[in-house]
Write a protein that holds these residues in place. Structure first.
Motif, PDB file in Angstrom:
ATOM      1  N   ARG A 105       0.840  -1.193   0.000  1.00 36.81           N
ATOM      2  CA  ARG A 105       0.000   0.000   0.000  1.00 36.81           C
ATOM      3  C   ARG A 105       0.880   1.250   0.000  1.00 36.81           C
ATOM      4  O   ARG A 105       1.932   1.272   0.643  1.00 36.81           O
ATOM      5  N   TRP A 106       0.451   2.269  -0.738  1.00 30.80           N
ATOM      6  CA  TRP A 106       1.245   3.494  -0.782  1.00 30.80           C
ATOM      7  C   TRP A 106       1.093   4.306   0.498  1.00 30.80           C
ATOM      8  O   TRP A 106       0.062   4.236   1.182  1.00 30.80           O
ATOM      9  N   VAL A 107       2.123   5.059   0.816  1.00 27.32           N
ATOM     10  CA  VAL A 107       2.134   5.916   2.001  1.00 27.32           C
ATOM     11  C   VAL A 107       2.736   7.266   1.617  1.00 27.32           C
ATOM     12  O   VAL A 107       3.812   7.335   1.023  1.00 27.32           O
ATOM     13  N   LYS A 108       2.023   8.346   1.957  1.00 26.09           N
ATOM     14  CA  LYS A 108       2.505   9.702   1.710  1.00 26.09           C
ATOM     15  C   LYS A 108       2.453  10.502   3.006  1.00 26.09           C
ATOM     16  O   LYS A 108       1.577  10.281   3.845  1.00 26.09           O
ATOM     17  N   THR A 109       3.389  11.427   3.156  1.00 25.31           N
ATOM     18  CA  THR A 109       3.384  12.317   4.320  1.00 25.31           C
ATOM     19  C   THR A 109       3.303  13.765   3.866  1.00 25.31           C
ATOM     20  O   THR A 109       3.860  14.137   2.833  1.00 25.31           O
ATOM     21  N   GLN A 110       2.577  14.554   4.648  1.00 25.49           N
ATOM     22  CA  GLN A 110       2.482  15.999   4.419  1.00 25.49           C
ATOM     23  C   GLN A 110       3.063  16.704   5.642  1.00 25.49           C
ATOM     24  O   GLN A 110       2.424  16.760   6.700  1.00 25.49           O
ATOM     25  N   GLU A 111       4.269  17.209   5.498  1.00 24.31           N
ATOM     26  CA  GLU A 111       4.886  17.946   6.604  1.00 24.31           C
ATOM     27  C   GLU A 111       4.195  19.296   6.751  1.00 24.31           C
ATOM     28  O   GLU A 111       4.052  20.046   5.784  1.00 24.31           O
ATOM     29  N   LEU A 112       3.761  19.606   7.962  1.00 25.01           N
ATOM     30  CA  LEU A 112       2.969  20.809   8.184  1.00 25.01           C
ATOM     31  C   LEU A 112       3.858  22.025   8.477  1.00 25.01           C
ATOM     32  O   LEU A 112       4.925  21.908   9.088  1.00 25.01           O
ATOM     33  N   ASN A 113       3.380  23.155   8.036  1.00 25.78           N
ATOM     34  CA  ASN A 113       4.100  24.417   8.158  1.00 25.78           C
ATOM     35  C   ASN A 113       3.840  25.017   9.545  1.00 25.78           C
ATOM     36  O   ASN A 113       3.081  25.987   9.696  1.00 25.78           O
ATOM     37  N   LEU A 114       4.487  24.451  10.563  1.00 28.30           N
ATOM     38  CA  LEU A 114       4.258  24.857  11.951  1.00 28.30           C
ATOM     39  C   LEU A 114       5.539  25.404  12.567  1.00 28.30           C
ATOM     40  O   LEU A 114       6.646  24.974  12.221  1.00 28.30           O
ATOM     41  N   THR A 115       5.380  26.327  13.484  1.00 32.02           N
ATOM     42  CA  THR A 115       6.519  26.832  14.248  1.00 32.02           C
ATOM     43  C   THR A 115       6.915  25.779  15.291  1.00 32.02           C
ATOM     44  O   THR A 115       6.122  24.878  15.620  1.00 32.02           O
ATOM     45  N   PRO A 116       8.141  25.872  15.848  1.00 34.09           N
ATOM     46  CA  PRO A 116       8.540  24.925  16.909  1.00 34.09           C
ATOM     47  C   PRO A 116       7.551  24.893  18.072  1.00 34.09           C
ATOM     48  O   PRO A 116       7.273  23.813  18.613  1.00 34.09           O
ATOM     49  N   ASN A 117       7.020  26.041  18.458  1.00 33.87           N
ATOM     50  CA  ASN A 117       6.048  26.068  19.556  1.00 33.87           C
ATOM     51  C   ASN A 117       4.763  25.341  19.177  1.00 33.87           C
ATOM     52  O   ASN A 117       4.152  24.656  20.010  1.00 33.87           O
ATOM     53  N   GLU A 118       4.330  25.498  17.916  1.00 32.72           N
ATOM     54  CA  GLU A 118       3.119  24.808  17.456  1.00 32.72           C
ATOM     55  C   GLU A 118       3.350  23.307  17.363  1.00 32.72           C
ATOM     56  O   GLU A 118       2.467  22.508  17.713  1.00 32.72           O
ATOM     57  N   VAL A 119       4.534  22.910  16.889  1.00 33.33           N
ATOM     58  CA  VAL A 119       4.873  21.485  16.856  1.00 33.33           C
ATOM     59  C   VAL A 119       4.841  20.911  18.264  1.00 33.33           C
ATOM     60  O   VAL A 119       4.282  19.833  18.507  1.00 33.33           O
ATOM     61  N   GLN A 120       5.427  21.634  19.218  1.00 33.23           N
ATOM     62  CA  GLN A 120       5.448  21.168  20.599  1.00 33.23           C
ATOM     63  C   GLN A 120       4.030  21.052  21.163  1.00 33.23           C
ATOM     64  O   GLN A 120       3.696  20.097  21.873  1.00 33.23           O
ATOM     65  N   ALA A 121       3.169  22.006  20.821  1.00 31.07           N
ATOM     66  CA  ALA A 121       1.784  21.986  21.323  1.00 31.07           C
ATOM     67  C   ALA A 121       1.014  20.789  20.776  1.00 31.07           C
ATOM     68  O   ALA A 121       0.278  20.117  21.520  1.00 31.07           O
ATOM     69  N   VAL A 122       1.179  20.503  19.472  1.00 28.29           N
ATOM     70  CA  VAL A 122       0.502  19.332  18.880  1.00 28.29           C
ATOM     71  C   VAL A 122       1.037  18.053  19.504  1.00 28.29           C
ATOM     72  O   VAL A 122       0.271  17.140  19.856  1.00 28.29           O
ATOM     73  N   PHE A 123       2.352  17.981  19.667  1.00 23.60           N
ATOM     74  CA  PHE A 123       2.977  16.808  20.282  1.00 23.60           C
ATOM     75  C   PHE A 123       2.470  16.595  21.707  1.00 23.60           C
ATOM     76  O   PHE A 123       2.118  15.471  22.097  1.00 23.60           O
TER      77      PHE A 123
END
Length: 390
Positions: A105-123
Motif C-alpha cells: 500500500r502506498w504511504v505519503k506524508t504531508q509535513e505541516l508548516n508549523l513553528t517549533p512552539n506549534e509542533v510542541q503543542a501538537v505533540f
C-alpha cells in the motif's frame, strides 16, 4: 532521614528526565500520514495518522486513531450494536511502515508548516491523548474516525489559525456515492453488503466537510488549507513526500460477482415458475426458501435500524423487498394447500416491491444494482402465487 532524601532525589531525577523527554528540538516536525487502500474491505478506504519526527533526538513516532482491540470484552456484540471503541495508539514510524510495505500500500506524508512552539503543542496534545485514561473514543465510520480526527486535533490545538477552504471539492455526492468510489471496482460483495445494511440516510448529499471521513479527502483538504503566520496566510503543508509507492489492489473474480450470482438465481426462479405454470403446480420448497430467506434478511435490516447505535443504518428501505414477516409466512408454503387469505398478503408484497421501485427512481434510497434481476424474479413469483390462489 537519608532514606527520604534519597527517594526525593530519585523523584526529582525522574521528573526532570520525563520533562526532558517531552521537549522536542527546533528541528521537530508534525506530518499527516495518508495510506492507500489494501486488498481487504476494511482497508478499502485507506488510512490517516500523525507522525512526529525529531532528527536531533532520534524521535520518530506514529499516532494512530484507527486502532481497536479484537480481544476487548464483548467485541463482536459491541461492533454489531454500533458501540465499538477505538483508541489512539503509538508506534515507531518504521514499524508502521513495515505493515504497509507488506500489504503493498502506498504511504505519503504531508509535513505541516508549523513553528517549533506549534509542533510542541501538537505533540503535547497527542502524548496526553495517548494516555490510557484519555485514548478511547466512540467510533463512527462517517463522523468520528481516523481521518476526521486529523482535522479535529489540529483545530483543537491551533484553533482558528488554520483555515480549510474546501474549494477543491466540486462534486455533489452522497455518502453512498463516496463509498461506491472505493468499492464498486474491487470490492463488489463488500459494496453489496454495505448497500444492504445502510439506510436511506446515506443517500442525502454530503457537505464538503462530510467528505473528510475519507483519508484521500483529508489529504486534499490539507493541501488546500492555510495557516495564519503573523499578518498573512501561508500554505499549511510545507512538503509532501511519497514514502511508499502505489501498488495495484486485488481484483475480485468476475464469476462470483453479486450481479452474476443474482442473475443465475433469478433465472432459476423464473424457470421453475414457468414449469409450474405449464403444469399448474407449485414448488413449495422454492416458495419456502424465498419467503424464509427474505424474511431473515428483513429481520437483520430492522435490527440494524432499531436495535443498534449505528447512525448509518437508519431508515433502511431494503425492508420493502426483505419483509421480516416472510420468515413466519414461509412455513405456510410448506403445506400442499395454503390459506386463501395469503392472496392479500402476496398482493401487499407486490405493492411493497412497487414502492421499492418508486423510491429507487426518486433516489430516496439507492439499492444495489445486483438486486434488480432478483426483484423482478420475486415479482413474477409473487404474481404466479397470487394467480394460483385466485
Amino acid at each position: 532521614m537519608k532514606k527520604y532524601v534519597f527517594i526525593f532525589s530519585l523523584l526529582c531525577c525522574f521528573i526532570i528526565n520525563s520533562t526532558a523527554q517531552n521537549k522536542l528540538s527546533d528541528k521537530a516536525t508534525v506530518s499527516v500520514v495518508t495510506c492507500g487502500p489494501g486488498s481487504e474491505l476494511f482497508t478499502a478506504f485507506g488510512h490517516s495518522a500523525f507522525r512526529v519526527y525529531d532528527p536531533l533526538i532520534g524521535f520518530d513516532k506514529i499516532y494512530n486513531y484507527g486502532t481497536f482491540d479484537f480481544n476487548a470484552p464483548n467485541f463482536y456484540l459491541n461492533f454489531a450494536k454500533g458501540k465499538l471503541t477505538y483508541f489512539l495508539s503509538t508506534t515507531r514510524f518504521n514499524y508502521f511502515l513495515q505493515v504497509y510495505r507488506y500489504e503493498n500500500r502506498w504511504v505519503k506524508t504531508q509535513e505541516l508548516n508549523l513553528t517549533p512552539n506549534e509542533v510542541q503543542a501538537v505533540f503535547n496534545f497527542l502524548e496526553q491523548n495517548a494516555k490510557p485514561e484519555n485514548r478511547d473514543y466512540q467510533y463512527d465510520f462517517f463522523y468520528d474516525n481516523c481521518s476526521t480526527k486529523i482535522e479535529e486535533v489540529l483545530t483543537t490545538v491551533l484553533k482558528d489559525k488554520i483555515v480549510f477552504s474546501n474549494q477543491h471539492i466540486t462534486t455533489q455526492k452522497s455518502h453512498r456515492d463516496l463509498i461506491a468510489d472505493y468499492t464498486k471496482a474491487n470490492y463488489k460483495w463488500g459494496k453489496f453488503g454495505i448497500d444492504l445494511a445502510l439506510g436511506s440516510v446515506i443517500d442525502d448529499k454530503a457537505t464538503k466537510d462530510d467528505y473528510k471521513f475519507l483519508p484521500d479527502y483529508i489529504f486534499q483538504a490539507f493541501n488546500n488549507a492555510s495557516i495564519q503566520k503573523n499578518d498573512h496566510q501561508e500554505p499549511l503543508v510545507k512538503k509532501t513526500t511519497t514514502i511508499l509507492n502505489e501498488n495495484n489492489s486485488k481484483k475480485e473474480t468476475l464469476f462470483f460477482q453479486p450481479l452474476i450470482v443474482f442473475i443465475l438465481l433469478s433465472i432459476g426462479i423464473l424457470f421453475i415458475t414457468f414449469k409450474n405454470y405449464k403444469n399448474q403446480s407449485r414448488t413449495k420448497y422454492l416458495d419456502f426458501l424465498l419467503f424464509f430467506s427474505t424474511g431473515i434478511i428483513g429481520i437483520v435490516v430492522l435490527l440494524l435500524w432499531f436495535a443498534t447505535s449505528h447512525t448509518a443504518t437508519y431508515k433502511n428501505l431494503n425492508f420493502l423487498w426483505a419483509f421480516a414477516p416472510n420468515s413466519i409466512i414461509a412455513f405456510y408454503f410448506l403445506k400442499s394447500k395454503i390459506p386463501t387469505w395469503l392472496q392479500f398478503y402476496i398482493l401487499f408484497l407486490l405493492l411493497l416491491l412497487l414502492g421499492m421501485g418508486i423510491t429507487w427512481i426518486l433516489k430516496i434510497q439507492i439499492f444495489n444494482s445486483a438486486l434488480l434481476p432478483f426483484i423482478l424474479a420475486l415479482a413474477v413469483r409473487y404474481s404466479y402465487l397470487s394467480y394460483r390462489l385466485n
